[in-house]
Write a protein that holds these residues in place. Structure first.
Motif, PDB file in Angstrom:
ATOM      1  N   VAL A  80       0.841  -1.206   0.000  1.00  0.00           N
ATOM      2  CA  VAL A  80       0.000   0.000   0.000  1.00  0.00           C
ATOM      3  C   VAL A  80       0.873   1.253   0.000  1.00  0.00           C
ATOM      4  CG1 VAL A  80      -1.726   1.314   1.296  1.00  0.00           C
ATOM      5  CG2 VAL A  80      -1.915  -1.171   1.129  1.00  0.00           C
ATOM      6  N   ARG A  81       1.927   1.220   0.776  1.00  0.00           N
ATOM      7  CA  ARG A  81       2.807   2.401   0.838  1.00  0.00           C
ATOM      8  C   ARG A  81       3.458   2.689  -0.507  1.00  0.00           C
ATOM      9  NH1 ARG A  81       4.284   3.329   6.563  1.00  0.00           N
ATOM     10  NH2 ARG A  81       6.230   4.315   6.008  1.00  0.00           N
ATOM     11  N   GLN A  82       3.652   1.638  -1.296  1.00  0.00           N
ATOM     12  CA  GLN A  82       4.340   1.845  -2.578  1.00  0.00           C
ATOM     13  C   GLN A  82       3.375   2.065  -3.731  1.00  0.00           C
ATOM     14  OE1 GLN A  82       6.936  -1.560  -2.856  1.00  0.00           O
ATOM     15  NE2 GLN A  82       8.223  -0.849  -1.163  1.00  0.00           N
ATOM     16  N   LEU A  83       2.119   2.170  -3.420  1.00  0.00           N
ATOM     17  CA  LEU A  83       1.173   2.431  -4.514  1.00  0.00           C
ATOM     18  C   LEU A  83       1.518   3.767  -5.181  1.00  0.00           C
ATOM     19  CD1 LEU A  83      -2.328   1.468  -3.088  1.00  0.00           C
ATOM     20  CD2 LEU A  83      -1.152   0.423  -5.028  1.00  0.00           C
ATOM     21  N   PRO A  84       1.446   3.789  -6.486  1.00  0.00           N
ATOM     22  CA  PRO A  84       1.711   5.064  -7.161  1.00  0.00           C
ATOM     23  C   PRO A  84       0.560   6.024  -6.906  1.00  0.00           C
ATOM     24  CG  PRO A  84       0.956   3.446  -8.741  1.00  0.00           C
ATOM     25  CD  PRO A  84       1.100   2.722  -7.424  1.00  0.00           C
ATOM     26  N   VAL A  85       0.897   7.209  -6.604  1.00  0.00           N
ATOM     27  CA  VAL A  85      -0.146   8.226  -6.409  1.00  0.00           C
ATOM     28  C   VAL A  85       0.167   9.408  -7.312  1.00  0.00           C
ATOM     29  CG1 VAL A  85      -0.817   7.622  -4.071  1.00  0.00           C
ATOM     30  CG2 VAL A  85       1.136   9.102  -4.438  1.00  0.00           C
ATOM     31  N   PRO A  86      -0.857  10.011  -7.840  1.00  0.00           N
ATOM     32  CA  PRO A  86      -0.617  11.152  -8.723  1.00  0.00           C
ATOM     33  C   PRO A  86      -0.035  12.332  -7.947  1.00  0.00           C
ATOM     34  CG  PRO A  86      -2.945  10.905  -8.274  1.00  0.00           C
ATOM     35  CD  PRO A  86      -2.278   9.710  -7.686  1.00  0.00           C
ATOM     36  N   THR A  87       0.725  13.112  -8.628  1.00  0.00           N
ATOM     37  CA  THR A  87       1.262  14.327  -8.022  1.00  0.00           C
ATOM     38  C   THR A  87       0.420  15.526  -8.451  1.00  0.00           C
ATOM     39  OG1 THR A  87       2.763  14.554  -9.882  1.00  0.00           O
ATOM     40  CG2 THR A  87       3.621  13.440  -7.936  1.00  0.00           C
ATOM     41  N   ALA A  88       0.629  16.591  -7.762  1.00  0.00           N
ATOM     42  CA  ALA A  88      -0.149  17.803  -8.072  1.00  0.00           C
ATOM     43  C   ALA A  88       0.126  18.240  -9.504  1.00  0.00           C
ATOM     44  CB  ALA A  88       0.226  18.910  -7.093  1.00  0.00           C
ATOM     45  N   PRO A  89      -0.895  18.706 -10.171  1.00  0.00           N
ATOM     46  CA  PRO A  89      -0.705  19.145 -11.551  1.00  0.00           C
ATOM     47  C   PRO A  89       0.235  20.343 -11.642  1.00  0.00           C
ATOM     48  CG  PRO A  89      -2.895  19.714 -10.765  1.00  0.00           C
ATOM     49  CD  PRO A  89      -2.274  18.864  -9.711  1.00  0.00           C
ATOM     50  N   ALA A  90       0.816  20.502 -12.801  1.00  0.00           N
ATOM     51  CA  ALA A  90       1.734  21.633 -12.994  1.00  0.00           C
ATOM     52  C   ALA A  90       0.994  22.945 -12.770  1.00  0.00           C
ATOM     53  CB  ALA A  90       2.307  21.570 -14.406  1.00  0.00           C
ATOM     54  N   GLY A  91       1.671  23.853 -12.139  1.00  0.00           N
ATOM     55  CA  GLY A  91       1.083  25.177 -11.929  1.00  0.00           C
ATOM     56  C   GLY A  91       0.105  25.239 -10.775  1.00  0.00           C
ATOM     57  N   PHE A  92       0.017  24.142 -10.031  1.00  0.00           N
ATOM     58  CA  PHE A  92      -0.963  24.115  -8.934  1.00  0.00           C
ATOM     59  C   PHE A  92      -0.667  25.201  -7.891  1.00  0.00           C
ATOM     60  CE2 PHE A  92      -2.152  22.644  -4.668  1.00  0.00           C
ATOM     61  CZ  PHE A  92      -3.512  22.474  -4.827  1.00  0.00           C
ATOM     62  N   ALA A  93       0.599  25.286  -7.500  1.00  0.00           N
ATOM     63  CA  ALA A  93       0.959  26.263  -6.459  1.00  0.00           C
ATOM     64  C   ALA A  93       0.686  27.685  -6.938  1.00  0.00           C
ATOM     65  CB  ALA A  93       2.424  26.095  -6.067  1.00  0.00           C
ATOM     66  N   ASP A  94       1.019  27.948  -8.189  1.00  0.00           N
ATOM     67  CA  ASP A  94       0.756  29.293  -8.718  1.00  0.00           C
ATOM     68  C   ASP A  94      -0.738  29.589  -8.703  1.00  0.00           C
ATOM     69  OD1 ASP A  94       3.446  29.626  -9.127  1.00  0.00           O
ATOM     70  OD2 ASP A  94       3.383  28.914 -11.200  1.00  0.00           O
ATOM     71  N   ASP A  95      -1.481  28.546  -8.996  1.00  0.00           N
ATOM     72  CA  ASP A  95      -2.929  28.709  -9.002  1.00  0.00           C
ATOM     73  C   ASP A  95      -3.440  29.059  -7.608  1.00  0.00           C
ATOM     74  OD1 ASP A  95      -4.641  28.682 -11.119  1.00  0.00           O
ATOM     75  OD2 ASP A  95      -5.556  26.760 -10.557  1.00  0.00           O
TER      76      ASP A  95
END
Lengths: 202, 508
Positions: free
Chosen positions: B50-65
């Motif tokens: 479970v710990r190694q399940l791939p998880v999506p990362t935040a989309p590009a530009g998220f922080a700027d948004d």
């Protein structure tokens, strides 16, 4: 508390919105990943994560710095996710479709593996994800909090508002269920979501 | 077959969540029973999977948004963090979940039991030249100028500085003079309103409050604030004399229009009955608890039995005249004795009861904002015929404000079934009083009103679409307590420090 976080918070409170942007960049992936699992949809995760960061910004002056910034942020995000989940109860099908996005279509970790190994790992991960998705919501949620967020039992107890003993037994039962699901013969993705018809955990 | 308990311990053992004794038991069982070790290995594999399940990362530009969506500085935590006096962000989230109604004007108009504003003829002329609201206010018996107010101590130090209609008078203000007079080149470069305040009220504080309003005031507008002078709560009114905007800067000239003490120092005011302010919210108990938790200055909750004769009177229809004796501008000198003969601007006891009721009874929610801009109706024909009853219905739960907790958890305040109520029960936490079928009220002292007032004014004067977060908070609150009805809530803000119980008050 993390010194860097403390400085970024001070700068934010002094009016530097860019400092808050740095905090967002620092924690966005971790938060986004967990929210995606909790909500079953990267799209929903994005909305909730954004709301959580904005709420954290507005409440930043009340952050007491006894815990880590991320713990505080995650609590805000969890509550936001709970609200979001309740709101979308009726859109269960959309949620299930989105959940498939996580288990099937999302890019995997970029590891230095041979193509065949990579495929095997990907297949295993897909099975685990499907099994996780089939867990009862309460079980799925508590495993995500434990394994992905690496939360202590006491933290989980505090967050969910359930006794410590319940946390312990629920995690145990979640693991037993996960083990049982994975021991079954492989099932197609279309059947994989039947367990989700039970009540939502969040 | 193993019992569930040991297996559960095995799972917790994997997580390092066992006590030393439990850990020893598990380790012993692992040595004794090889199947336990297998299960532990399986748990471990599952954990890793479970710990190694791939998880999506935040989309590009998220922080700027996110940064792009941050509220403007005036509404951000910055202002309150650097200037702790105005704690809007903390309060705002709670308030966002409440439908806040005309607090600003109600605070101005809503001192039904106190002395009128200290106003000079000049200020009356000023009022007459302003909006209809103020004209109406000037004719209201509650705030009409009268003789005999000079005994109010606080006014001596806060004599008004009226200048509208006489431009030269505007520069009697020493701060304005020092600034080179209105219209001179602005030295400040910040793109924010700059208030040139009269002495007595901090200039920076005024500027903050203008900023909080989120809009540039207009000439002739009346601004009113709750504030403290020499630690005494006062209401200060300013009239916007002129506003100049240039190059992103705003210069506002304010003339003090009136100062009204909220203290009980004056022998001319009734120590018990005056200065009760009613603020109306629509919220459920949980939201109010949160609000009270967020008001940092809240340090005392007055009791219904000791410090709220007005409310007590409302419980007993026989007493309204006594309570309202000091409400009119021609209030009697001291004590709680009712005025036997109404003064020229004074209403009869019965009429005043109705006025009080009107002030304490707001129109339905949809009409309140509009109503809050008007002078309270004094036409007795428009008023309900009876004085509403108030009944103690319990205590407000969920208040965890550290300042209140000691009171809420005092042993003598705890109710024990079967035990007779102890004498100290008169000092409970936040007591709720049922007034109407859909509303309840409680009392908090004036110092808390300083923050509350700012927050309410902020909410009222900065209408905007709620952000997703605020919506979320609102929904969250609503969903957390789905069965808890939103009710009309009356915050009775009473002056503090609370005076000692007056023997003449007739507390029973």
């Amino acid at each position: 508390m993390n010194i860097d976080d403390g400085r970024l918070i001070e700068r934010t409170l002094a009016g530097e919105t860019n400092a808050f942007g740095e905090l967002v960049r620092k924690y966005q992936d971790r938060l986004f990943g967990t929210l995606s699992q909790l909500l079953g949809s990267p799209h929903d995760a994005r909305d909730v994560a954004q709301d959580a960061f904005l709420a954290a910004y507005e409440k930043l002056a009340t952050f007491r710095r006894e815990a880590s910034f991320y713990s505080w942020l995650f609590r805000i995000a969890y509550n936001a996710a709970a609200t979001h989940r309740r709101k979308n109860r009726r859109n269960r099908h959309a949620s299930i479709e989105a959940r498939r996005d996580i288990s099937g279509a999302e890019p995997l970790d970029q590891r230095d593996e041979t193509p065949s190994t990579h495929m095997e790992i990907a297949e295993d991960q897909k099975l685990v994800q499907q099994a996780l998705d089939q867990l009862a919501p309460d079980f799925r949620e508590i495993l995500i909090l434990k394994e992905l967020e690496d939360m202590k039992y006491e933290e989980i107890s505090d967050l969910l508002g359930i006794p410590l003993g319940t946390v312990r037994s629920r995690i145990y039962r979640a693991r037993m269920d996960l083990k049982e699901i994975l021991s079954r013969p492989p099932v197609s993705g279309s059947v994989a979501s039947s367990a989700n018809e039970s009540s939502d955990a969040l | 077959m193993s019992t569930p308990l040991p297996d559960e311990l095995l799972s917790a053992y994997l997580d390092g969540e066992l006590s030393a004794e439990e850990r020893q038991r598990v380790e012993q069982s692992l040595r004794d029973e090889p199947t336990r070790q297998e299960l532990l290995n399986e748990f471990h594999s599952l954990k890793q999977a479970v710990r190694q399940l791939p998880v999506p990362t935040a989309p590009a530009g998220f922080a700027d948004d996110v940064v792009a969506h941050l509220p403007l500085p005036a509404a951000s935590p910055v202002a309150s963090a650097t200037k702790p006096r105005v704690r809007l962000p903390q309060i705002f989230s709670a308030l966002a979940a409440c439908l806040v109604v005309g607090a600003s004007v109600w605070i101005v108009n809503g001192f039904p039991f106190g002395a009128p504003f200290q106003s000079s003829p000049e200020s009356l002329a000023t009022n007459d030249s302003l909006s209809g609201d103020l004209v109406a206010d000037a004719h209201s018996p509650m705030i009409a100028p009268t003789a005999g107010n000079s005994t109010i101590d606080a006014n001596a130090a806060l004599e008004m500085d009226i200048a509208l209609g006489d431009e030269s008078d505007q520069f009697r203000d020493p701060v304005a003079r020092q600034s080179g007079g209105f219209g001179s080149p602005l030295a400040a470069t910040m793109a924010a309103p700059q208030a040139m305040a009269a002495d007595g009220i901090d200039e920076e504080q005024l500027r903050d409050r203008l900023l909080v309003r989120g809009r540039v005031p207009t000439t002739g507008e009346l601004l009113s604030y709750l504030d403290t002078v020499d630690d005494q709560p006062v209401v200060v009114e300013y009239v916007v004399a002129d506003v100049q905007e240039a190059l992103g800067q705003v210069q506002v000239l304010l003339n003090r229009n009136g100062v009204r003490p909220l203290t009980a120092n004056s022998p001319a005011t009734n120590r018990q009955a005056d200065d009760l302010v009613a603020i109306y919210l629509e919220a459920n108990e949980q939201e109010v608890s949160q609000l009270l938790n967020d008001i940092q200055s809240l340090s005392l909750v007055t009791t219904e039995t000791q410090q709220a004769p007005a409310i007590r009177a409302m419980r007993s229809q026989a007493a309204p005249a006594a309570v309202l004796a000091d409400a009119g501008p021609n209030a009697p000198a001291a004590g709680a004795a009712p005025s036997p003969t109404p003064g020229p601007n004074e209403l009869s006891g019965e009429s005043k009861s109705r006025v009080m009721q009107n002030r304490l009874t707001m129109p339905p929610a949809e009409n309140r904002l509009a109503a809050s801009r008007k002078t309270p109706q004094l036409d007795s024909t428009a008023l309900p015929p009876t004085v509403p009853q108030a009944e103690l219905i319990g205590e407000l739960n969920g208040v965890t404000n550290p300042a209140l907790v000691p009171q809420l958890t005092r042993p003598q305040d705890k109710r024990v079934d079967g035990d007779p109520a102890p004498a100290a029960k008169q000092v409970p936490g936040v007591r709720l009083m049922q007034r109407e079928s859909d509303s309840f009220g409680f009392q908090i002292p004036i110092p808390a009103a300083l923050e509350l007032k700012d927050a309410l004014q902020y909410s009222q004067e900065q209408p905007r679409k709620p952000t997703a977060t605020e919506k979320m908070a609102s929904e969250q609150l609503a969903e957390t307590e789905p069965s808890q009805p939103r009710r009309r809530i009356v915050l009775f803000l009473q002056q503090s420090p609370v005076p000692a119980a007056d023997a003449s008050d007739g507390a029973n």
